[in-house]
Design a protein around this motif. Structure first.
Motif, mmCIF file in Angstrom:
data_model
loop_
_atom_site.group_PDB
_atom_site.id
_atom_site.type_symbol
_atom_site.label_atom_id
_atom_site.label_comp_id
_atom_site.label_asym_id
_atom_site.label_seq_id
_atom_site.Cartn_x
_atom_site.Cartn_y
_atom_site.Cartn_z
ATOM 1 N N LEU A 8 35.747 -50.383 36.354
ATOM 2 C CA LEU A 8 35.626 -50.118 34.927
ATOM 3 C C LEU A 8 35.118 -48.689 34.771
ATOM 4 N N ARG A 9 35.852 -47.879 34.008
ATOM 5 C CA ARG A 9 35.477 -46.481 33.807
ATOM 6 C C ARG A 9 35.285 -46.203 32.319
ATOM 7 N N ALA A 10 34.371 -45.288 32.009
ATOM 8 C CA ALA A 10 34.160 -44.850 30.628
ATOM 9 C C ALA A 10 33.694 -43.397 30.667
ATOM 10 N N SER A 11 34.025 -42.649 29.630
ATOM 11 C CA SER A 11 33.614 -41.247 29.597
ATOM 12 C C SER A 11 33.562 -40.741 28.169
ATOM 13 N N VAL A 12 32.763 -39.714 27.979
ATOM 14 C CA VAL A 12 32.719 -38.973 26.727
ATOM 15 C C VAL A 12 32.613 -37.500 27.097
ATOM 16 N N ALA A 13 33.384 -36.648 26.429
ATOM 17 C CA ALA A 13 33.405 -35.226 26.802
ATOM 18 C C ALA A 13 33.835 -34.387 25.604
ATOM 19 N N LYS A 14 33.296 -33.190 25.546
ATOM 20 C CA LYS A 14 33.714 -32.213 24.553
ATOM 21 C C LYS A 14 34.698 -31.243 25.199
ATOM 22 N N THR A 15 35.774 -30.921 24.485
ATOM 23 C CA THR A 15 36.748 -29.955 24.967
ATOM 24 C C THR A 15 37.011 -28.928 23.874
ATOM 25 N N VAL A 16 37.382 -27.724 24.292
ATOM 26 C CA VAL A 16 37.689 -26.630 23.366
ATOM 27 C C VAL A 16 39.035 -26.042 23.742
ATOM 28 N N LYS A 17 39.930 -25.931 22.783
ATOM 29 C CA LYS A 17 41.247 -25.343 22.988
ATOM 30 C C LYS A 17 41.303 -24.001 22.267
ATOM 31 N N LEU A 18 41.407 -22.926 23.038
ATOM 32 C CA LEU A 18 41.451 -21.587 22.459
ATOM 33 C C LEU A 18 42.870 -21.248 22.014
ATOM 34 N N PRO A 19 43.028 -20.481 20.939
ATOM 35 C CA PRO A 19 44.363 -20.005 20.560
ATOM 36 C C PRO A 19 44.951 -19.139 21.672
ATOM 37 N N THR A 20 46.247 -19.247 21.899
ATOM 38 C CA THR A 20 46.917 -18.409 22.885
ATOM 39 C C THR A 20 47.167 -17.020 22.292
ATOM 40 N N PHE A 21 47.494 -16.060 23.155
ATOM 41 C CA PHE A 21 47.806 -14.720 22.671
ATOM 42 C C PHE A 21 48.976 -14.750 21.687
ATOM 43 N N GLU A 66 49.810 -17.109 19.699
ATOM 44 C CA GLU A 66 49.384 -17.663 18.411
ATOM 45 C C GLU A 66 48.571 -16.661 17.600
ATOM 46 N N LEU A 67 47.984 -15.672 18.266
ATOM 47 C CA LEU A 67 47.172 -14.670 17.567
ATOM 48 C C LEU A 67 47.953 -13.410 17.220
ATOM 49 N N SER A 68 48.995 -13.107 17.969
ATOM 50 C CA SER A 68 49.710 -11.847 17.809
ATOM 51 C C SER A 68 50.479 -11.809 16.488
ATOM 52 N N THR A 69 50.470 -10.660 15.843
ATOM 53 C CA THR A 69 51.214 -10.488 14.587
ATOM 54 C C THR A 69 52.632 -10.013 14.838
ATOM 55 N N SER A 70 53.023 -9.867 16.103
ATOM 56 C CA SER A 70 54.416 -9.537 16.401
ATOM 57 C C SER A 70 55.314 -10.673 15.932
ATOM 58 N N THR A 71 56.483 -10.315 15.421
ATOM 59 C CA THR A 71 57.387 -11.300 14.841
ATOM 60 C C THR A 71 58.627 -11.467 15.722
ATOM 61 N N GLY A 83 52.236 -14.889 14.694
ATOM 62 C CA GLY A 83 50.930 -15.471 14.946
ATOM 63 C C GLY A 83 49.982 -15.316 13.772
ATOM 64 N N ASN A 84 48.743 -15.730 13.997
ATOM 65 C CA ASN A 84 47.722 -15.696 12.963
ATOM 66 C C ASN A 84 46.424 -15.173 13.582
ATOM 67 N N PRO A 85 46.079 -13.890 13.351
ATOM 68 C CA PRO A 85 44.867 -13.322 13.967
ATOM 69 C C PRO A 85 43.580 -14.014 13.539
ATOM 70 N N ALA A 86 43.595 -14.736 12.415
ATOM 71 C CA ALA A 86 42.392 -15.415 11.929
ATOM 72 C C ALA A 86 42.246 -16.828 12.484
ATOM 73 N N LEU A 87 43.122 -17.216 13.410
ATOM 74 C CA LEU A 87 43.102 -18.574 13.947
ATOM 75 C C LEU A 87 41.811 -18.830 14.732
ATOM 76 N N LYS A 88 41.177 -19.977 14.474
ATOM 77 C CA LYS A 88 39.959 -20.368 15.181
ATOM 78 C C LYS A 88 40.284 -21.362 16.286
ATOM 79 N N GLU A 89 39.333 -21.527 17.195
ATOM 80 C CA GLU A 89 39.513 -22.467 18.288
ATOM 81 C C GLU A 89 39.506 -23.908 17.780
#
Length: 233
Positions: free
Chosen positions: A60-73, A75-80, A96-102
């Motif tokens: 029997l296994r159980a877990s709790v964890a926090k993870t953070v996903k950073l925006p990729t380059f 997703e941030l780049s304003t190149s079209t 992309g969206n330079p104001a994107l948060k994690e």
């Protein structure tokens, strides 16, 4: 763009009697980006895992964890990336969206496993994830350029939950070297954004894999076939 990322983590394994093990841990990450303006982020990501040996063949296994996903380059780049003349709702320009948060999530999981003597396994588990600042893509019509444009944005607060099934079993008693495997996931989601609630984009209702393989031990060759089914979004 330039990114520097570093991490430190601390983990311990603690036995609670002969049948239980608890594994606490904490991870510290720091990210620095130079893109238009300097941007720094640091955060702690704790985790806690628990294993209980119900019997010699059952866990029997159980877990709790926090993870953070950073925006990729991308997703941030304003190149079209232009769709050129084929520009509509299904073929937008992509930028992309330079104001994107994690995006961050707190995940809870539980799983019961039974191991066969031939090293096969059957398991059932469930999970729940509470998500902050979910990253999704949105296509809008830009009246200044008269074109459809797709951008990522932080859609809101969401949750994802589901059930997972797994099976791997040898059929060696019937045909030497023959085995079957399969897994299935049934899941649901919700996202609260702009005052109303809807499912998270791109989440399958269910998916499953089933297959069979055969090993020729004399030649060290394994071959097989598998079928994958993905439910609707």
């Amino acid at each position: 763009m330039r990114q520097t990322k570093g991490a430190r983590y601390l983990q311990d394994e603690i036995s609670l009697g002969e049948n239980a093990v608890i594994t606490p841990g904490i991870r510290y990450e720091k990210v620095s980006r130079q893109f238009t303006t300097d941007w720094d982020l640091d955060y702690f990501a704790p985790s806690l895992h628990f294993l209980y040996r119900v019997s010699q063949n059952d866990n029997l296994r159980a877990s709790v964890a926090k993870t953070v996903k950073l925006p990729t380059f991308q997703e941030l780049s304003t190149s079209t990336y232009s769709s050129l003349d084929l520009n509509d709702l299904n073929h937008p320009d992509i930028t992309g969206n330079p104001a994107l948060k994690e995006e961050s999530a707190l995940s809870y999981e539980a799983r019961y496993e039974h191991y066969f003597d031939d090293k096969g396994i059957v398991g059932i588990g469930g999970f729940y994830r509470a998500i902050d600042d979910k990253i999704e893509k949105l296509t809008t019509y830009d009246i200044t350029t008269s074109r459809y444009i797709e951008r990522p944005y932080n859609a809101g607060e969401g949750s994802l939950w589901g059930i997972e099934l797994e099976l791997k079993k040898s059929l060696n008693d019937y045909i030497s070297g023959l085995g079957i495997f399969g897994n299935a996931t049934f899941q649901n989601s919700s996202l609260t954004t702009e005052g109303f609630t809807r499912p998270i984009k791109g989440i399958n209702d269910y998916l499953c894999n089933v297959g069979i393989d055969h090993t020729l031990s004399d030649y060290r060759i394994t071959y097989g076939a598998a079928y994958r089914y993905v439910g609707g979004y």
